[in-house]
Enzyme design. Sequence first.
Site, PDB file in Angstrom:
ATOM      1  N   LYS A 178       0.883  -1.188   0.000  1.00  0.00           N
ATOM      2  CA  LYS A 178       0.000   0.000   0.000  1.00  0.00           C
ATOM      3  C   LYS A 178       0.913   1.228   0.000  1.00  0.00           C
ATOM      4  CE  LYS A 178      -2.017   3.011   1.917  1.00  0.00           C
ATOM      5  NZ  LYS A 178      -1.874   4.446   1.523  1.00  0.00           N
ATOM      6  N   GLY A 231       7.063   5.303   8.054  1.00  0.00           N
ATOM      7  CA  GLY A 231       6.257   6.519   8.051  1.00  0.00           C
ATOM      8  C   GLY A 231       6.401   7.238   9.376  1.00  0.00           C
ATOM      9  N   GLY A 232       5.410   8.038   9.692  1.00  0.00           N
ATOM     10  CA  GLY A 232       5.461   8.840  10.907  1.00  0.00           C
ATOM     11  C   GLY A 232       5.187   8.006  12.153  1.00  0.00           C
ATOM     12  N   GLU A 253       9.631   1.506  10.801  1.00  0.00           N
ATOM     13  CA  GLU A 253      10.743   2.458  10.632  1.00  0.00           C
ATOM     14  C   GLU A 253      10.098   3.830  10.686  1.00  0.00           C
ATOM     15  OE1 GLU A 253      12.702   5.070   9.430  1.00  0.00           O
ATOM     16  OE2 GLU A 253      12.968   4.207   7.427  1.00  0.00           O
ATOM     17  N   CYS A 287      13.675  10.659   7.267  1.00  0.00           N
ATOM     18  CA  CYS A 287      13.607  10.234   8.665  1.00  0.00           C
ATOM     19  C   CYS A 287      14.954  10.422   9.354  1.00  0.00           C
ATOM     20  CB  CYS A 287      13.167   8.775   8.730  1.00  0.00           C
ATOM     21  SG  CYS A 287      14.101   7.709   7.641  1.00  0.00           S
ATOM     22  N   GLU A 388       9.574  16.199  15.424  1.00  0.00           N
ATOM     23  CA  GLU A 388      10.022  16.029  14.040  1.00  0.00           C
ATOM     24  C   GLU A 388       9.275  16.992  13.120  1.00  0.00           C
ATOM     25  OE1 GLU A 388       9.020  12.335  11.929  1.00  0.00           O
ATOM     26  OE2 GLU A 388      11.094  12.295  11.225  1.00  0.00           O
TER      27      GLU A 388
HETATM   28  P1  NDP Z   1       2.176   8.619   7.575  1.00  0.00           P
HETATM   29  O1  NDP Z   1       2.998   7.966   8.579  1.00  0.00           O
HETATM   30  O2  NDP Z   1       0.764   8.935   7.930  1.00  0.00           O
HETATM   31  O3  NDP Z   1       2.158   7.750   6.229  1.00  0.00           O
HETATM   32  C1  NDP Z   1       3.041   6.691   5.923  1.00  0.00           C
HETATM   33  C2  NDP Z   1       2.278   5.572   5.258  1.00  0.00           C
HETATM   34  O4  NDP Z   1       1.361   4.999   6.176  1.00  0.00           O
HETATM   35  C3  NDP Z   1       1.432   6.020   4.082  1.00  0.00           C
HETATM   36  O5  NDP Z   1       1.410   5.010   3.109  1.00  0.00           O
HETATM   37  C4  NDP Z   1       0.069   6.182   4.711  1.00  0.00           C
HETATM   38  O6  NDP Z   1      -0.969   6.152   3.780  1.00  0.00           O
HETATM   39  C5  NDP Z   1       0.043   5.004   5.640  1.00  0.00           C
HETATM   40  N1  NDP Z   1      -0.879   5.094   6.764  1.00  0.00           N
HETATM   41  C6  NDP Z   1      -1.242   6.196   7.458  1.00  0.00           C
HETATM   42  N2  NDP Z   1      -2.081   5.864   8.464  1.00  0.00           N
HETATM   43  C7  NDP Z   1      -2.237   4.515   8.411  1.00  0.00           C
HETATM   44  C8  NDP Z   1      -2.981   3.572   9.192  1.00  0.00           C
HETATM   45  N3  NDP Z   1      -3.726   3.937  10.240  1.00  0.00           N
HETATM   46  N4  NDP Z   1      -2.923   2.271   8.851  1.00  0.00           N
HETATM   47  C9  NDP Z   1      -2.171   1.875   7.821  1.00  0.00           C
HETATM   48  N5  NDP Z   1      -1.469   2.720   7.039  1.00  0.00           N
HETATM   49  C10 NDP Z   1      -1.485   4.023   7.338  1.00  0.00           C
HETATM   50  O7  NDP Z   1       2.920   9.877   7.085  1.00  0.00           O
HETATM   51  P2  NDP Z   1       2.331  11.283   6.631  1.00  0.00           P
HETATM   52  O8  NDP Z   1       2.318  11.259   5.176  1.00  0.00           O
HETATM   53  O9  NDP Z   1       1.041  11.665   7.240  1.00  0.00           O
HETATM   54  O10 NDP Z   1       3.432  12.219   7.268  1.00  0.00           O
HETATM   55  C11 NDP Z   1       3.304  12.578   8.633  1.00  0.00           C
HETATM   56  C12 NDP Z   1       4.636  12.655   9.278  1.00  0.00           C
HETATM   57  O11 NDP Z   1       5.247  11.363   9.280  1.00  0.00           O
HETATM   58  C13 NDP Z   1       5.625  13.513   8.546  1.00  0.00           C
HETATM   59  O12 NDP Z   1       5.446  14.847   8.873  1.00  0.00           O
HETATM   60  C14 NDP Z   1       6.912  12.963   9.040  1.00  0.00           C
HETATM   61  O13 NDP Z   1       7.170  13.531  10.292  1.00  0.00           O
HETATM   62  C15 NDP Z   1       6.645  11.492   9.191  1.00  0.00           C
HETATM   63  N6  NDP Z   1       7.113  10.658   8.060  1.00  0.00           N
HETATM   64  C16 NDP Z   1       8.194   9.865   8.270  1.00  0.00           C
HETATM   65  C17 NDP Z   1       8.696   9.102   7.245  1.00  0.00           C
HETATM   66  C18 NDP Z   1       9.896   8.241   7.426  1.00  0.00           C
HETATM   67  O14 NDP Z   1      10.631   8.020   6.476  1.00  0.00           O
HETATM   68  N7  NDP Z   1      10.128   7.686   8.595  1.00  0.00           N
HETATM   69  C19 NDP Z   1       8.110   9.126   5.908  1.00  0.00           C
HETATM   70  C20 NDP Z   1       6.926   9.952   5.811  1.00  0.00           C
HETATM   71  C21 NDP Z   1       6.480  10.687   6.864  1.00  0.00           C
HETATM   72  P3  NDP Z   1      -1.577   7.575   3.293  1.00  0.00           P
HETATM   73  O15 NDP Z   1      -0.449   8.331   2.703  1.00  0.00           O
HETATM   74  O16 NDP Z   1      -2.579   7.161   2.305  1.00  0.00           O
HETATM   75  O17 NDP Z   1      -2.159   8.214   4.526  1.00  0.00           O
END
Ligand code: NDP
Length: 495
Positions: A178, A231-232, A253, A287, A388
């Site tokens: 996804k 992700g976040g 991660e 990150c 962050e």
């Molecule tokens: P998210 O953590 O929300 O998104 C990362 C992934 O998780 C996306 O594919 C997202 O889908 C998916 N996702 C979100 N919520 C859920 C859930 N409840 N269940 C399953 N999958 C989910 O990142 P954001 O885009 O909202 O960014 C927010 C913050 O996260 C940033 O400001 C940054 O601080 C951090 N971040 C960190 C990253 C890293 O490399 N560690 C990468 C990106 C963000 P969808 O996009 O459709 O919501």
Amino acid sequence: MAALEKLSMHIDGDAAAPASGDYFESFNPYTGKPWALVPRGGAADVDRAVAAAKRAFEGGDWPALNATGRGHLLRRLGDLVAENADRLAEIEVRDNGKLIAEMGLQLRYAPQWYHYFGGLADKVEGAVLPIDKADTFTYTLNEPLGVCAMIIPWNSPLLLLAWKLAPALAAGNTVVVKPSEFTSASALAFADLVAEAGFPKGVVNVVTGFGAEAGEKLVAHPDVARIAFTGGTASGTRVYQNAAAGLKKVSLELGGKSPNIVFADCHMENAVKGAISGIFAATGQTCIAGSRLLVQESIHNEFVDRLVAFAKTAKMGDPMSPDTQVGPVTTQPQYEKILGYLDVARADGAECVLGGAKAERPECGDGWFVEPTVYTGVDNKMRIAQEEVFGPVLSVIPFRDDDEAVAIANDIVYGLAAGVWTTDISRAIEIPKRIRAGTVWVNTYRAVSYVAPFGGYKRSGLGRESGQQAIRDWMQTKTVWISTATETPNPFVMR
Ligand code: NDP
């Protein structure tokens, strides 16, 4: 205006439209305008994809293939990614606005994960155990887990997918991916290459849609055995909670607020470049951003002057232009989040010595650009130092000596990475031991490799990606006991 390109999901080897018939727009961060329509996958699409992955895991060509055969397919896939690197990089830049120079490099490097884990596929050995019981032959088998879910973010979609997918497939699992709603296109283009490489249908499926819909359903699906998420921290925590209900294996991660520590004995020119690379490369949307710059008091002012002078030369603008150095922010919510943090820094009382505002340069057009920003006078307790930002915003924090540097570096909920700049060999060896982070770079920053384990301490995550051990994380161990005795002893006691 030209019609938007309509994308398709990949389920069971075929292009798939969403069951709902709904699509949403994907935006180009440089123009701020939509360029594609992405299928809004939901529960029904997740069910189809997981069912396809389950069928592919349980029967047909995939489980019949031995580990060497899986390795061949992975190496072919790596070759195809390499051949298509420029095209895939352009798709990523259109969706996430990162520099073509950066994404091109990532896509030319990502094949290494497929080559490395392809080579490793048939080198994971079980063991015949020196068992302590008579007439008994006992051995272990390493087996795949089943259907695995991969949830990837928008900052480096295909590189971060490779970190998960290559070991997962090498281990014999099947997969549902996804991608982020903001950057779905590259994973869909990549899925075509998976088919071209010869993977049986259903082994890799891609469902697009929103995290709160498709993502949640995928994590909760009873037939998903393992989840890998980047992700976040907030979303990662939610994924962990949802996965707990099904007792699923999870790797996360997550975020960071990494300290980049500059000692007075550093090679100053290199350290300035290291600080720049830590925060302004990728527009700070990584990150591992070195977003807390700890500078020893005796060189603080000179260092900041040099850093600001260097940062002022950074060329902003079109990410597709090979000489652009700072591109736009990937998503509108992220853009607004970063601008919000500029207010937080002001309220914290930090002193802005560079930037501190949205970028309104002509070369930035209507894109989501933020000026490279440096704050001094930051105390590590301030919100701007603890949270962050995920943007080009640097907090400079002075320190007196090694102990104080380590104390400040570790005084944070995160522990993903750290940088150390010193020419003193003892410091180069001793300081990394004392830093609570999964990666410490000395006199370099932002280096990653398929051979090097990567992951977080504390709230930066769980598990490690890359390196030989990573393949074990996608397997489970079975112990087989064979009795060669001719008689069964007392059945009422333990053997
Ligand atoms: P998210 O953590 O929300 O998104 C990362 C992934 O998780 C996306 O594919 C997202 O889908 C998916 N996702 C979100 N919520 C859920 C859930 N409840 N269940 C399953 N999958 C989910 O990142 P954001 O885009 O909202 O960014 C927010 C913050 O996260 C940033 O400001 C940054 O601080 C951090 N971040 C960190 C990253 C890293 O490399 N560690 C990468 C990106 C963000 P969808 O996009 O459709 O919501």
